[in-house]
Design a protein around this motif. Structure first.
Motif, short mmCIF file in Angstrom:
data_model
loop_
_atom_site.label_atom_id
_atom_site.label_comp_id
_atom_site.label_asym_id
_atom_site.label_seq_id
_atom_site.Cartn_x
_atom_site.Cartn_y
_atom_site.Cartn_z
N UNK A 24 -34.40 -31.24 -7.48
CA UNK A 24 -34.20 -32.49 -6.67
C UNK A 24 -33.37 -33.54 -7.51
N UNK A 25 -32.79 -32.99 -8.72
CA UNK A 25 -31.96 -33.85 -9.66
C UNK A 25 -30.90 -34.73 -9.27
N UNK A 26 -30.80 -35.81 -9.54
CA UNK A 26 -29.61 -36.71 -9.34
C UNK A 26 -29.04 -37.15 -10.75
N UNK A 27 -27.51 -36.98 -10.88
CA UNK A 27 -26.88 -37.23 -12.18
C UNK A 27 -26.05 -38.32 -12.14
N UNK A 28 -26.23 -39.06 -13.26
CA UNK A 28 -25.45 -40.29 -13.41
C UNK A 28 -23.97 -40.01 -12.83
N UNK A 29 -23.33 -38.99 -13.11
CA UNK A 29 -21.86 -38.86 -12.84
C UNK A 29 -21.71 -38.76 -11.43
N UNK A 30 -22.90 -38.50 -10.70
CA UNK A 30 -22.56 -38.73 -9.04
C UNK A 30 -22.68 -40.13 -8.67
N UNK A 31 -23.38 -40.86 -9.52
CA UNK A 31 -23.61 -42.25 -9.04
C UNK A 31 -22.85 -43.04 -9.69
N UNK A 93 -37.39 -37.00 -11.76
CA UNK A 93 -39.06 -37.46 -11.85
C UNK A 93 -39.61 -37.02 -10.65
N UNK A 94 -39.11 -37.22 -9.37
CA UNK A 94 -39.70 -36.76 -8.22
C UNK A 94 -39.20 -35.55 -7.50
N UNK A 95 -40.02 -34.99 -6.70
CA UNK A 95 -39.71 -33.70 -6.06
C UNK A 95 -38.74 -33.98 -4.80
N UNK A 96 -38.65 -35.30 -4.41
CA UNK A 96 -37.69 -35.74 -3.40
C UNK A 96 -36.31 -36.26 -3.94
N UNK A 97 -35.16 -35.76 -3.54
CA UNK A 97 -34.04 -36.34 -4.20
C UNK A 97 -33.77 -37.88 -3.87
N UNK A 98 -33.87 -37.90 -2.69
CA UNK A 98 -33.76 -39.31 -2.30
C UNK A 98 -34.57 -40.47 -3.03
N UNK A 100 -35.33 -40.00 -6.30
CA UNK A 100 -34.65 -40.08 -7.58
C UNK A 100 -33.23 -40.77 -7.41
N UNK A 101 -32.68 -40.85 -6.38
CA UNK A 101 -31.33 -41.62 -6.09
C UNK A 101 -31.81 -43.28 -5.91
N UNK A 102 -32.89 -43.16 -5.30
CA UNK A 102 -33.36 -44.65 -5.05
C UNK A 102 -33.84 -45.37 -6.35
N UNK A 103 -34.24 -44.46 -7.52
CA UNK A 103 -34.67 -45.20 -8.72
C UNK A 103 -33.23 -45.43 -9.44
N UNK A 104 -32.37 -44.65 -9.51
CA UNK A 104 -30.89 -45.24 -9.87
C UNK A 104 -30.65 -46.66 -9.55
N UNK A 105 -30.78 -46.42 -8.11
CA UNK A 105 -30.26 -47.83 -7.45
C UNK A 105 -31.23 -49.20 -8.00
N UNK A 106 -32.33 -48.75 -8.08
CA UNK A 106 -33.27 -50.00 -8.31
C UNK A 106 -33.07 -50.32 -9.85
N UNK A 107 -32.77 -49.20 -10.80
CA UNK A 107 -32.58 -49.65 -12.15
C UNK A 107 -31.15 -50.54 -12.34
N UNK A 108 -30.13 -50.06 -11.31
CA UNK A 108 -29.10 -51.03 -11.37
C UNK A 108 -29.02 -52.45 -10.95
N UNK A 109 -30.08 -52.55 -10.02
CA UNK A 109 -30.44 -53.90 -9.59
C UNK A 109 -31.26 -54.55 -10.74
N UNK A 110 -32.18 -53.74 -11.40
CA UNK A 110 -32.80 -54.41 -12.47
C UNK A 110 -31.73 -54.97 -13.49
#
Length: 614
Positions: A24-31, A93-98, A100-110
């Motif tokens: 379920x990994x999401x990479x920074x290159x994708x984001x 970190x999470x088994x759900x890929x969504x 993991x992507x939401x965590x990226x979005x939240x860190x960007x908002x932070x």
């Protein structure tokens, strides 16, 4: 057999101790693209770049399985400083890929809500809570996503009931701060630091100062040429040490095989030995903290070259020297006058040449395509004077006279008018040493730029639009090289083609000064539409302090000055990371990134046709 069994055991115990979910990994290159857009849309500093974060040792308590597998000691912590937003290269970190992507979005908002100066070790906990509160208040759509992330993060964190009293108190405070941002001012003291909080940003590590140091006896050009780039571009923690003089050798009164254990307690100077392997790069990538010292020895990893200025007898011919230009000091927020010295140069020994045979067919095809932009002749009727009689007007006048009506007051001539396109274009090409890199087995970047200038000059001959071709490079602020290839009044002939053939890469990219001088040239043109077309292969940089945020902001201010003069800047780049900083410089519609550099020669004339079609 022993190594085989050991390898099996290592893989087994590492997988068993791992708490990540690779599937379920999401990479920074994708984001990467959406990260920059979202960061700026949420009000973040548009000059910041997004880059991968380094893995650092967190020191938190680990379970017995992780200790047995020697895993989980390090974590990639999101961080932000005045120039960079650092995010984990991968989130699993999470088994759900969504999630993991939401965590990226939240860190960007932070990162967008945190103070511009970044975080410090004393107030980073309260600053993160304030940023969370501000984000949720300004963007209510994040509330549901934040609650899901908090629930998922708390499920992954250690149970306070199984921790010692001091660590349990810190963990309870973290849980309260996540559930109710702003309710905790500081964490209780504990023997061990708590587990990293995935929803928070941490103070940025100290970056290695790569700027030129006057006390450094090693030439800056050789340091630049001999460096081995880290593929992940991760920032390292650094400390400065005095270079050992090597006079007091380390006496080893023990067996050589015990050196490893002894080195754990004694600082051993390990000099860099040149070789063909990549061990130094791999070793540096595994270091949490890098010690830097000044050394007088010259080393190079792959390529050795000299960036000293050539002698006057072999350098290009100076046309104008000592042109003083200002430069924007980003840290002081002021424009410093007469900071840069620019010289206009003419290629030496540029022999006239014909268009290469391989470009004749593409040039003919592009000329036919651009002929549609050529202004057509038009006959205007009923003119008081002109080249020919207007027979229709004469017949009408004769008929009116014989029928007793008053003759028309309009003229009886035809006038042929040619409506010219009121525009011009200046092409400014980056000729720095980075253009000497290979884009394929047969072409370098400078070869692609050379072909582009050839085809561009041939294609624009079909439109009749005035244009100029120039190039630039630099070596510190006191020597900026502005190469004249074709002035606006020059015809495209074998002499101009020979100048294009004579261009060669060298030195660095002080883009702001080159844009300011190109603006001065275009400002003297009478056309209403003046297009400044910039060809580049990377960020602005020079051997002194002109790099990173400083170079970006100076270039941005030079573009603001160009727009104030009525110019229209546009950038064409082959830098794949250009989308991270080009919107800050040129705006969302002011640049074009080519994924295939070899397409630039054909793409450039077509781009010009699109920009000037209206």
């Amino acid at each position: 057999m022993e190594e085989f069994i050991g390898g099996l055991w290592h893989r087994f115990i590492t997988r068993a101790a791992s708490r990540s979910h690779p599937a379920a990994a999401v990479r920074l290159a994708e984001m990467e693209r959406s990260a920059g857009i979202l960061f700026r849309a949420l009000g973040g500093d548009p000059g910041l770049r997004v880059a991968p974060a380094a893995e650092v040792e967190h020191g938190a308590r680990r379970n017995w399985l992780a200790r047995l597998a020697h895993s989980g000691e390090k974590a990639a912590l999101a961080a932000r400083d005045a120039e960079t937003l650092r995010l984990p290269a991968e989130i699993a970190l999470f088994p759900d890929r969504t999630l993991n992507r939401d965590l990226y979005l939240w860190l960007i908002a932070q990162g967008a809500a945190l103070p511009a100066a970044g975080l410090d070790a004393d107030s980073w906990i309260s600053a993160n809570q304030q940023a969370s509160t501000a984000t949720l208040a300004a963007f209510p759509g994040f509330a549901a996503r934040y609650r899901r992330l908090v629930a998922a993060v708390l499920a992954e964190r250690p149970d306070p009931a199984r921790l010692p009293a001091d660590e349990a108190a810190a963990e309870q405070a973290i849980r309260q701060a996540l559930a109710e941002p702003g309710s905790v001012t500081r964490l209780p003291a504990a023997r061990r630091p708590p587990q990293p909080v995935a929803l928070w940003l941490y103070p940025a590590p100290v970056a290695i100062d790569r700027r030129n140091n006057a006390a450094d006896p090693t030439p800056a050009e050789q340091r630049e040429s001999g460096k081995s780039a880290d593929a992940t571009d991760r920032r390292r923690q650094a400390s400065r040490e005095d270079m050992p003089d090597g006079r007091n050798g380390l006496i080893l009164p023990f067996r050589a095989e015990s050196l490893l254990s002894f080195a754990e307690y004694v600082k051993v100077n390990r000099s860099h030995e040149e070789g063909d392997d990549e061990d130094p790069v791999r070793a540096a990538s595994e270091m949490e903290q890098v010690a830097v010292a000044q050394d007088s020895r010259d080393t190079a990893s792959k390529v050795r070259f000299d960036l000293d200025l050539p002698s006057a007898a072999h350098d290009d011919i100076p046309l104008e020297t000592g042109i003083l230009l200002p430069e924007w000091d980003w840290k002081k927020q002021q424009l410093k006058p007469d900071m840069c010295r620019l010289d206009v140069l003419d290629p030496r020994d540029a022999e006239p040449c014909a268009l290469p045979p391989r470009l004749i067919v593409p040039a003919r095809r592009l000329r036919r395509q651009l002929e549609a932009l050529t202004p057509a002749r038009r006959w205007l009727k009923n003119q008081p004077d002109g080249q020919e009689l207007d027979l229709d007007a004469c017949v009408r006048a004769f008929t009116d006279r014989h029928s007793g009506h008053a003759a028309s007051a309009s003229g009886g001539y035809l006038s042929c008018e040619r409506r010219e396109r009121d525009l011009c274009c200046l092409v400014l090409a980056d000729l720095s040493l980075s253009t000497d890199a290979w884009v394929s087995d047969e072409q370098r970047v400078i070869d692609v730029i050379r072909d582009s200038l050839w085809l561009f000059s041939e294609a624009l001959g079909a439109t009749g639009d005035p244009f100029g071709l120039y190039g630039f490079s630099s070596r510190r602020r006191e020597h900026i090289r502005f190469h004249r290839i074709k002035d606006f009044d020059d015809r495209v002939d074998d002499r101009i083609r020979g100048r294009i053939q004579a261009i060669r890469p060298g030195f660095y990219t002080r883009m702001g000064a080159a844009i300011r001088h190109a603006t001065q040239i275009l400002a003297r043109r009478p056309e209403s539409l003046r297009l400044l077309l910039i060809l580049s292969d990377g960020k602005p940089n020079d051997v002194d302090h002109y790099e990173g945020r400083y170079g970006i902001e100076d270039t941005r201010m030079s573009l603001h000055a160009a727009r104030a003069q009525g110019l229209r800047p546009f950038c064409v780049t082959i830098d794949r990371e250009g989308e991270a900083y080009l919107p800050h410089l040129f705006g969302p519609a002011g640049y074009s990134v080519l994924r295939k550099p070899e397409e630039l020669p054909v793409h450039l004339p077509r781009l010009y046709a699109r920009l000037t079609a209206g």
